[in-house]
Design a protein around this motif. Sequence first.
Motif, PDB file in Angstrom:
ATOM      1  N   GLY A 143     -10.973   0.281  -4.957  1.00  0.00           N
ATOM      2  CA  GLY A 143     -10.565   1.622  -4.566  1.00  0.00           C
ATOM      3  C   GLY A 143     -10.899   2.633  -5.638  1.00  0.00           C
ATOM      4  N   THR A 144     -10.301   3.810  -5.500  1.00  0.00           N
ATOM      5  CA  THR A 144     -10.506   4.886  -6.469  1.00  0.00           C
ATOM      6  C   THR A 144      -9.204   5.170  -7.193  1.00  0.00           C
ATOM      7  OG1 THR A 144     -10.029   6.543  -4.767  1.00  0.00           O
ATOM      8  CG2 THR A 144     -12.334   5.916  -5.096  1.00  0.00           C
ATOM      9  N   ILE A 145      -9.240   6.029  -8.192  1.00  0.00           N
ATOM     10  CA  ILE A 145      -8.039   6.381  -8.921  1.00  0.00           C
ATOM     11  C   ILE A 145      -7.010   6.983  -7.962  1.00  0.00           C
ATOM     12  CG2 ILE A 145      -8.788   8.715  -9.543  1.00  0.00           C
ATOM     13  CD1 ILE A 145      -7.480   8.185 -12.320  1.00  0.00           C
ATOM     14  N   PHE A 146      -5.748   6.639  -8.180  1.00  0.00           N
ATOM     15  CA  PHE A 146      -4.613   7.064  -7.345  1.00  0.00           C
ATOM     16  C   PHE A 146      -4.534   6.302  -6.024  1.00  0.00           C
ATOM     17  CE2 PHE A 146      -5.387  11.338  -9.502  1.00  0.00           C
ATOM     18  CZ  PHE A 146      -4.447  11.079 -10.498  1.00  0.00           C
ATOM     19  N   HIS A 147      -5.433   5.367  -5.772  1.00  0.00           N
ATOM     20  CA  HIS A 147      -5.425   4.643  -4.504  1.00  0.00           C
ATOM     21  C   HIS A 147      -5.271   3.133  -4.691  1.00  0.00           C
ATOM     22  CE1 HIS A 147      -7.145   8.489  -3.207  1.00  0.00           C
ATOM     23  NE2 HIS A 147      -6.721   8.181  -1.994  1.00  0.00           N
ATOM     24  N   GLY A 148      -4.634   2.733  -5.774  1.00  0.00           N
ATOM     25  CA  GLY A 148      -4.398   1.314  -5.996  1.00  0.00           C
ATOM     26  C   GLY A 148      -3.235   0.787  -5.175  1.00  0.00           C
ATOM     27  N   LYS A 162      -1.720   8.089   0.910  1.00  0.00           N
ATOM     28  CA  LYS A 162      -1.601   7.316  -0.322  1.00  0.00           C
ATOM     29  C   LYS A 162      -1.650   8.218  -1.540  1.00  0.00           C
ATOM     30  CE  LYS A 162      -1.635   3.762  -3.077  1.00  0.00           C
ATOM     31  NZ  LYS A 162      -0.446   2.940  -3.309  1.00  0.00           N
ATOM     32  N   LEU A 163      -2.522   9.210  -1.507  1.00  0.00           N
ATOM     33  CA  LEU A 163      -2.633  10.141  -2.630  1.00  0.00           C
ATOM     34  C   LEU A 163      -1.351  10.943  -2.798  1.00  0.00           C
ATOM     35  CD1 LEU A 163      -4.300  11.539  -4.829  1.00  0.00           C
ATOM     36  CD2 LEU A 163      -5.170  13.085  -3.072  1.00  0.00           C
ATOM     37  N   ILE A 164      -0.786  11.409  -1.692  1.00  0.00           N
ATOM     38  CA  ILE A 164       0.467  12.170  -1.746  1.00  0.00           C
ATOM     39  C   ILE A 164       1.578  11.323  -2.347  1.00  0.00           C
ATOM     40  CG2 ILE A 164       2.262  13.235  -0.324  1.00  0.00           C
ATOM     41  CD1 ILE A 164       0.033  14.102   1.610  1.00  0.00           C
ATOM     42  N   LEU A 165       1.654  10.048  -1.926  1.00  0.00           N
ATOM     43  CA  LEU A 165       2.685   9.152  -2.436  1.00  0.00           C
ATOM     44  C   LEU A 165       2.545   8.943  -3.942  1.00  0.00           C
ATOM     45  CD1 LEU A 165       5.017   7.152  -2.095  1.00  0.00           C
ATOM     46  CD2 LEU A 165       3.332   5.410  -1.474  1.00  0.00           C
ATOM     47  N   GLU A 170       0.806  -1.217   0.000  1.00  0.00           N
ATOM     48  CA  GLU A 170       0.000   0.000   0.000  1.00  0.00           C
ATOM     49  C   GLU A 170       0.837   1.265   0.000  1.00  0.00           C
ATOM     50  OE1 GLU A 170      -3.168   0.214   2.768  1.00  0.00           O
ATOM     51  OE2 GLU A 170      -3.469  -1.940   2.846  1.00  0.00           O
ATOM     52  N   GLY A 171       2.120   1.135   0.244  1.00  0.00           N
ATOM     53  CA  GLY A 171       2.924   2.340   0.357  1.00  0.00           C
ATOM     54  C   GLY A 171       4.241   2.254  -0.350  1.00  0.00           C
ATOM     55  N   MET A 172       5.285   2.679   0.316  1.00  0.00           N
ATOM     56  CA  MET A 172       6.614   2.755  -0.257  1.00  0.00           C
ATOM     57  C   MET A 172       7.335   1.423  -0.068  1.00  0.00           C
ATOM     58  SD  MET A 172       7.569   6.573   1.130  1.00  0.00           S
ATOM     59  CE  MET A 172       7.040   6.215   2.803  1.00  0.00           C
ATOM     60  N   ALA A 223       6.631   0.689   4.071  1.00  0.00           N
ATOM     61  CA  ALA A 223       6.448   1.968   4.758  1.00  0.00           C
ATOM     62  C   ALA A 223       5.247   2.713   4.177  1.00  0.00           C
ATOM     63  CB  ALA A 223       7.710   2.816   4.630  1.00  0.00           C
ATOM     64  N   ARG A 224       4.600   3.509   5.000  1.00  0.00           N
ATOM     65  CA  ARG A 224       3.413   4.235   4.567  1.00  0.00           C
ATOM     66  C   ARG A 224       3.480   5.685   5.021  1.00  0.00           C
ATOM     67  NH1 ARG A 224      -1.857   1.043   6.362  1.00  0.00           N
ATOM     68  NH2 ARG A 224      -2.759   2.666   5.050  1.00  0.00           N
ATOM     69  N   ILE A 225       2.857   6.567   4.243  1.00  0.00           N
ATOM     70  CA  ILE A 225       2.693   7.946   4.671  1.00  0.00           C
ATOM     71  C   ILE A 225       1.391   8.015   5.454  1.00  0.00           C
ATOM     72  CG2 ILE A 225       2.380  10.333   3.928  1.00  0.00           C
ATOM     73  CD1 ILE A 225       4.000   9.714   1.464  1.00  0.00           C
ATOM     74  N   PRO A 226       1.432   8.360   6.733  1.00  0.00           N
ATOM     75  CA  PRO A 226       0.219   8.334   7.549  1.00  0.00           C
ATOM     76  C   PRO A 226      -0.775   9.411   7.120  1.00  0.00           C
ATOM     77  CG  PRO A 226       2.033   9.351   8.751  1.00  0.00           C
ATOM     78  CD  PRO A 226       2.622   8.795   7.493  1.00  0.00           C
ATOM     79  N   GLY A 227      -2.004   9.228   7.524  1.00  0.00           N
ATOM     80  CA  GLY A 227      -3.026  10.224   7.252  1.00  0.00           C
ATOM     81  C   GLY A 227      -3.963   9.807   6.133  1.00  0.00           C
TER      82      GLY A 227
END
Length: 222
Positions: A140-145, A67-70, A53-55, A59-63
């Motif tokens: 999910g939605t776009i940018f959230h795969g 995911k969108l920011i990443l 789900e993240g990097m 690792a993940r960007i919280p909040g």
Amino acid sequence: MIPKSFSLKNSILLIALVLLIDQISKVYIKTNFVLGEEVEVFSWFKILFVENEGMAWGARIPGEYGKLILTLFRLVAICGIGYWLWDSVRKVSPRVLIVAISFIFAGAMGNIIDSVFYGLIFDSSSNQVATMFPPDGGYGTIFHGKVVDMLHFPMWKGYLPDWIPFWGGDYFVFFEPVFNIADSAITTGVFLLILFNKKAFPKKDKEQDSKPSESTEGTSQD
């Protein structure tokens, strides 16, 4: 004679090949494996379906917008890598540099496709084999795969000797991370840049600030 540089056409072909292999492998895993399912190929190599789900390293960007920011950061980064590739071809840079950038670009693009589109085109893989283009929509939605990983190389498992500082006596797996073809392409590109650093970034010969003036023909005589 092998050319010293690499054309933009060849770079595009290399990128397309890596992307094709990467996406075929991911679509196959998504449509044939349940999340967490494992198939042992050899004792040191397994196909293990996980989703990232993240990097890197999970690792993940919280909040809420992590995911969108990443994903947006990845899109900006791929634009920078694309410009680097185009500029290197334009400057007729060494072939190893262009090949390395092409691998990095292809790998980054492969994972971006997952992050941008997979939430739309697949349903969930939890406790079921995912369906591609499900009638009720994706998970999910776009940018959230989620990025699909499947390559696992647990070459050694066991407890570390007690005399090893900090980790002595702990259970350890080498190599534990699960990755995909896109990750492998990025690693290959970075490895080429490190291994062939001098060839990829040759130092230009310093030209002499001034050349010795040639003497005029003949010498003047008193």
